[in-house]
Design a protein around this motif. Structure first.
Motif, short mmCIF file in Angstrom:
data_model
loop_
_atom_site.label_atom_id
_atom_site.label_comp_id
_atom_site.label_asym_id
_atom_site.label_seq_id
_atom_site.Cartn_x
_atom_site.Cartn_y
_atom_site.Cartn_z
N ASN A 98 0.83 -1.21 0.00
CA ASN A 98 0.00 0.00 0.00
C ASN A 98 0.86 1.26 0.00
O ASN A 98 0.54 2.26 -0.64
CB ASN A 98 -0.92 -0.03 1.22
CG ASN A 98 -1.99 1.06 1.20
OD1 ASN A 98 -2.39 1.54 2.24
ND2 ASN A 98 -2.44 1.45 0.02
N SER A 99 1.99 1.22 0.72
CA SER A 99 2.88 2.38 0.77
C SER A 99 3.50 2.66 -0.59
O SER A 99 3.62 3.82 -1.01
CB SER A 99 3.98 2.16 1.82
OG SER A 99 3.44 2.16 3.12
N ILE A 100 3.89 1.60 -1.28
CA ILE A 100 4.43 1.78 -2.64
C ILE A 100 3.37 2.42 -3.53
O ILE A 100 3.65 3.37 -4.27
CB ILE A 100 4.88 0.42 -3.21
CG1 ILE A 100 6.08 -0.12 -2.44
CG2 ILE A 100 5.19 0.55 -4.70
CD1 ILE A 100 6.49 -1.52 -2.85
N GLU A 101 2.15 1.92 -3.43
CA GLU A 101 1.06 2.44 -4.25
C GLU A 101 0.78 3.91 -3.94
O GLU A 101 0.61 4.73 -4.85
CB GLU A 101 -0.20 1.60 -3.98
CG GLU A 101 -1.43 2.03 -4.75
CD GLU A 101 -2.65 1.20 -4.38
OE1 GLU A 101 -3.77 1.65 -4.68
OE2 GLU A 101 -2.48 0.11 -3.81
N ASN A 102 0.75 4.26 -2.64
CA ASN A 102 0.45 5.64 -2.26
C ASN A 102 1.59 6.59 -2.63
O ASN A 102 1.34 7.74 -3.02
CB ASN A 102 0.16 5.72 -0.76
CG ASN A 102 -1.20 5.15 -0.41
OD1 ASN A 102 -2.16 5.28 -1.19
ND2 ASN A 102 -1.31 4.52 0.74
N ALA A 103 2.83 6.14 -2.52
CA ALA A 103 3.96 6.97 -2.93
C ALA A 103 3.88 7.28 -4.43
O ALA A 103 4.09 8.43 -4.86
CB ALA A 103 5.27 6.28 -2.59
N GLU A 104 3.54 6.27 -5.21
CA GLU A 104 3.40 6.48 -6.66
C GLU A 104 2.22 7.41 -6.95
O GLU A 104 2.30 8.28 -7.82
CB GLU A 104 3.21 5.14 -7.37
CG GLU A 104 4.45 4.26 -7.33
CD GLU A 104 4.22 2.88 -7.94
OE1 GLU A 104 3.04 2.54 -8.19
OE2 GLU A 104 5.21 2.15 -8.12
#
Length: 278
Positions: free
Chosen positions: A180-186
């Motif tokens: 989820n963190s990867i997705e939100n950073a992108e």
């Protein structure tokens, strides 16, 4: 990957003290997220780590000074996400930072963070995340090498980058939070955030940071504090949250024993956030 969770919903009397003790005890088990409710606390554990006797050694459940009842249920990830979408309202911090979901309308906030929370902790709604945002808004973090420990949705890492921090490392032990963190950073067009899955044991490669953000819980903070301090550059800043005002003496003693200097405190509904410098 579709994770299935077991959710426990506890009614606790007296609520404040009982919930604090209950969370501390559950935190010693593989429960990975907690949510304060009107009547107590909800706790969540991956079904693969759960067994029907998991609460047998929770002392407070048999303590006559507290009245605690609970129910539990199996929760599919997709159902959790639907609940988030029904209940997730945009929030505003100091009129400067707005945290919203993708289905909310955009605003003219100076810092607008778009979060798809899913199973992850950290939408800004909880007092601890809200206070950590306040700390970051009051700081100059330009070009500070930053660590967001227990990053959840990566909301704090994202805000740090928006304010000029770089590079930024974000770490969480939960696979769903990691993804989820990867997705939100992108989603927020972050270019300087690196996300890692794991715990404080990842911090053994000589990494050094100017700013460390740790919004976790009291027991993990106390256990890992020395590791954080070892990674903190001279004159570096440590922001802590995830605990109650009653926990301050334990946290402060640990920090002062490690030669950190107290700067200030934020408090919201008995939750606390503390700022220290090296």
């Amino acid at each position: 990957m579709q994770n299935t969770y077991i959710g426990y919903h506890f009614n606790v009397e007296p609520k404040e003290l009982g919930s604090e003790i209950l969370i501390a005890e559950l935190g010693e088990l593989p429960f990975d997220s907690f949510e304060e409710t009107e009547t107590g606390v909800s706790a969540y554990i991956l079904k693969e780590l759960w067994n029907e006797n998991i609460l047998d050694d929770i002392y407070i459940l048999t303590n006559d000074e507290f009245k605690i009842s609970y129910t539990f249920e199996e929760i599919e990830t997709v159902n959790w996400n639907e609940e988030w979408e029904k209940n997730f309202n945009a929030i505003d911090v100091k009129g400067i930072c707005q945290v919203r979901a993708p289905f909310h309308e955009s605003t003219n906030a100076k810092y607008e963070i778009v979060i798809e929370p899913k199973m992850s902790f950290g939408t800004g709604h909880h007092e601890t995340t809200f206070m950590m945002i306040e700390h970051l808004l009051d700081m100059n973090v330009e070009n500070l090498k930053t660590l967001d420990m227990g990053c959840g949705t990566a909301i704090l890492a994202i805000l740090a980058e928006m304010k000029g921090a770089k590079p930024v490392d974000a770490i969480d032990i939960d696979n769903w939070c990691y993804l989820n963190s990867i997705e939100n950073a992108e989603r927020n067009n972050c270019k300087h955030i690196s996300v890692y899955e794991g715990d404080a044991s990842l911090l053994n490669q000589g990494q050094k940071y100017d700013l460390i953000i740790a919004n976790i819980n009291r027991n993990i903070l106390l256990n890992d504090m020395a590791t954080y301090v070892n990674c903190l550059n001279p004159k570096g800043t440590l922001l802590l949250s995830g605990f109650y005002s009653e926990d301050i003496p334990f946290i402060d003693r640990c920090c002062t024993d490690l030669n950190l200097k107290f700067v200030n405190k934020l408090e919201k509904n008995n939750w606390v956030s503390l700022k220290y410098v090296n």
